[in-house]
Design an enzyme around this catalytic site. Sequence first.
Site, PDB file in Angstrom:
ATOM      1  N   GLU A 453       0.821  -1.212   0.000  1.00 36.74           N
ATOM      2  CA  GLU A 453       0.000   0.000   0.000  1.00 36.74           C
ATOM      3  C   GLU A 453       0.856   1.263   0.000  1.00 36.74           C
ATOM      4  O   GLU A 453       0.624   2.201   0.762  1.00 36.74           O
ATOM      5  CB  GLU A 453      -0.956   0.000   1.196  1.00 36.74           C
ATOM      6  CG  GLU A 453      -1.965  -1.129   1.182  1.00 36.74           C
ATOM      7  CD  GLU A 453      -2.973  -1.044   2.327  1.00 36.74           C
ATOM      8  OE1 GLU A 453      -2.784  -0.213   3.225  1.00 36.74           O
ATOM      9  OE2 GLU A 453      -3.941  -1.815   2.301  1.00 36.74           O
ATOM     10  N   ASN A 525      -5.169  -6.093  -1.122  1.00 44.41           N
ATOM     11  CA  ASN A 525      -5.778  -5.818   0.171  1.00 44.41           C
ATOM     12  C   ASN A 525      -7.182  -5.280  -0.096  1.00 44.41           C
ATOM     13  O   ASN A 525      -7.331  -4.143  -0.547  1.00 44.41           O
ATOM     14  CB  ASN A 525      -4.958  -4.789   0.959  1.00 44.41           C
ATOM     15  CG  ASN A 525      -3.547  -5.254   1.248  1.00 44.41           C
ATOM     16  OD1 ASN A 525      -3.240  -6.433   1.091  1.00 44.41           O
ATOM     17  ND2 ASN A 525      -2.691  -4.348   1.688  1.00 44.41           N
ATOM     18  N   TRP A 612      -6.726 -10.437   7.644  1.00 45.22           N
ATOM     19  CA  TRP A 612      -6.159  -9.332   8.412  1.00 45.22           C
ATOM     20  C   TRP A 612      -7.023  -9.155   9.657  1.00 45.22           C
ATOM     21  O   TRP A 612      -8.145  -8.709   9.560  1.00 45.22           O
ATOM     22  CB  TRP A 612      -6.156  -8.029   7.593  1.00 45.22           C
ATOM     23  CG  TRP A 612      -5.411  -6.942   8.290  1.00 45.22           C
ATOM     24  CD1 TRP A 612      -5.933  -5.935   9.065  1.00 45.22           C
ATOM     25  CD2 TRP A 612      -3.998  -6.761   8.304  1.00 45.22           C
ATOM     26  NE1 TRP A 612      -4.946  -5.140   9.552  1.00 45.22           N
ATOM     27  CE2 TRP A 612      -3.746  -5.620   9.095  1.00 45.22           C
ATOM     28  CE3 TRP A 612      -2.931  -7.440   7.741  1.00 45.22           C
ATOM     29  CZ2 TRP A 612      -2.455  -5.148   9.334  1.00 45.22           C
ATOM     30  CZ3 TRP A 612      -1.661  -6.969   7.968  1.00 45.22           C
ATOM     31  CH2 TRP A 612      -1.420  -5.832   8.757  1.00 45.22           C
TER      32      TRP A 612
END
Length: 897
Positions: A453, A525, A612
């Site tokens: 990210e 993600n 996560w």
Amino acid sequence: MRSPNLCSQAMTAIAICLPAALPAHATPSDAIAEQRSVAESPRQVVLLHDDWRFRFGGDAKGVTDPAYDDTAWETVALPHSWNRLGGYQSTRSPDTNVEQGIGWYRLNFTPPPRSGRQRQVIQFDGVGAVAELWVNGVRVGGHAGAFSTFRFDITDQLRSGALNTIVVKADNSKPAPGSATANVIPLGGDFFVHGGMYRGVSLITVGEAQFDTLDHGGPGVYISTPNVTDAAAQVSVLSRLRNLGGSARMLRLKTRIIDADGAVVASGERPVTLAAGATFDAGQMLAIAKPRRWHGRKDPYLYRVVAELFDKGRAIDRVEQPLGVRSFAFDADRGFILNGEPMKLYGASRHQDKQGKGWAMTPADHALDMEIMAEMGVNSVRHAHYQHAQQWAAEADKAGMVVKAELPFVHQSALGSDAPTPELLANARQQLIELIRQNYNHPSIMLWSVGNEIDIGAAIGALQRGGKGPPAQSRDMLVALNGLAKQEDPSRPTAYADCCESVPSPLALPGAQILNDVTDVIGLNRYFGWYYGKPGDVAPALAALHAKYPDRAITLTEYGAGGAFTQHTDNPRGGPVNANGRPHPEAFQALVHEETWKALKTQDYLAATWIWNMFDFASNSREEGEAFDLNDKGLVSYDRKTRKDAFYFYKANWSAEPVLHLTGRRYTDRAYAVTDVQAYSNADRASLSVNGRQIGTVACADRICIWPKVALQPGRNDVVATASIGGVALTDSIAWTAPAADAGMRIRVGSLTGLSTVAGERFGSDDFFVGGKVPELRMGARGKLAPSDVTGTDDPELYASYREGSFRYDLPLPDGRWIVKLHMFEPDSAQLATRSFNIDVDGRRVLSKFSPGKAAGAARTAIVRAFPVEVKNGSMSLSFTAGGGPAVVSAITVLPQ
């Protein structure tokens, strides 16, 4: 690519000499744990863990002088960090320490004796985040990066047989222009960089001629298996040798491979000549007949490689490394393949912190984390978002986990909107080399992740400026790091974890650089059902990117939701969640995981999925759920003592251990006398009883067993589930307290959680509904809900949510006469004159063409309408039908007449 036996270059990338890198790694940190005696090994390793003096901040004048008076400083033992944060309360706990800056450590010690042909090297297993070292007042050097091992030869600074003073400066200042960390990755991220010597420190006494202790913290011996068949495995061993002496040495290198039973299965030796002050890469090729392969959780078999350096028949250095023999691939269509067998990878990410300890985790802490993950049934671990301790990597080798190891290139590539600085890139390159060389031999590690990210920081900044600001300029740095990883180790694929391409979120900035075409493997993600969309949306979103990048393997590197232990809902579908704030009902987290996994498990092309997160972890940017300074997306509590319901959902899906777990056990004081009861089980069917009354047996589709509309008695209810798997009887039980059914019910419509009014009336969360829509939450500053501005009531928060459209409520009620009160308001001034709708009870019209705005005389003003009803057959159907506009209701009260 040259064969290992032709290698002669000093200090080159390992991959230049080794065509593949598959086995396990155990650095001198592992030797530290084993505390081998001098009689067993030519190396002597002494732990320097006790009797350190510590002070945070203060005047630095004279601190590095051996004569400095540190008697007033705190005495600490390693591992140590001055930071502590994160807890389950709505405000920051009083024992929190989020200070960032300089911490000083001092140690007085007498080193062990050494011979004239020995050196003494100090090893730091991890210091957050920038370290400097002085020995007896002389500055030896520094290291920038919080996560990797680093070493210094301090022979020339030590006084043999006398008291010596070591001073360490640890600096975890927040990255900012001019700070010590301004050009040190990570520059940001959703985790806290702890300060201090949070891993071990040791002194290694080793020969001048040695397996190189100064090769970026690596073991000096690098192992690969370039060719593996059932008949034989070729094992390439590169020994990186260094001569710190003043004269050339004629030596012999002997290498053995030893199986788990202690038998030597392969060996070889060769002469080596080490010039004075030089390094030399000595390659050997050994063969194991009929090798037993390292095969993940099924059979994590480990050999040992023992490399020894001899001078005239006397061993002068020895290094031992684990070896796992395996082959693997990440395929764009078939997913992950281990030893020729397709294998779905499913696991979780893990941060290296624990409540009360921060980053100062012990080997026992690492072992416990691995035990918990293995219990849940994972077969893969993602190291978030940096290099983890060698003890942790060794645990993964032994447990058979497939690991994605990561470089801490996270969140952003610059402190402003410019391109990365050359200094930042140089630091990232250094940390990447350290990551690869120190972990090169771990068979568990099969992916090098070179970023995570890296554009999200710029996107968040632009959103905070009202959508203004350029996207990140991160691509060139990512390309450079990817190339370096391939140079260091071409045998393992690279990966990048992307946050934002094609997501239905403001974080997908127009003009953002494409990053998913840089690395071998794509990591995504994606938080469907949490930050955006619905959980099931993940499947078409991933499929679209798979079609866009057809030649790259796809992994889901993050997915999940927050979950609180003390915040509950009667129906997790009852309203939207405040993802960046409060509350985070535990059942909502479980629902997101249930529906996400249902969508993921059918995607055969997916190489890996990682939840996560495995454990709640510290983040000083978080005030959400029931916690402060904590990201609550973990499936296990920060202190590792409590498993959330979602943990057992995955255990039922992934573990071979028989599982039966009733959910909602922490929601003990129930709002309604009728509720669905749910369990997770890998049994085909499960049975339920309540207070000894048999409810029935249901099938456990997708590992979820549901008993709908179970009636509870007033007061305590003992709920017992039973099942059987392979002749093994399973039982789980919980106790709930329920209200009396004949007291009626109060429903807070459109909300995941209930409330109590100023008069003390308890409303449960939205439940028993069919259809309708709940609008998005009205947000205020910093992720907090905007307070309700509805007037005309003492309880404006009762009107903070609502359901609209055409819908109905099927309310379980005892037969009899009741008064129904509907709490309503007009949410939109534009519909003040036009909105009208009808309300029916069991097909009987009770309100016709009702307009809450007209009735109240204004928009956003509370209005209540009440009417009597008679319930027959234990249920009442309350229907809302749109007319001149969608129906709307904020709360429903049903009380006995």
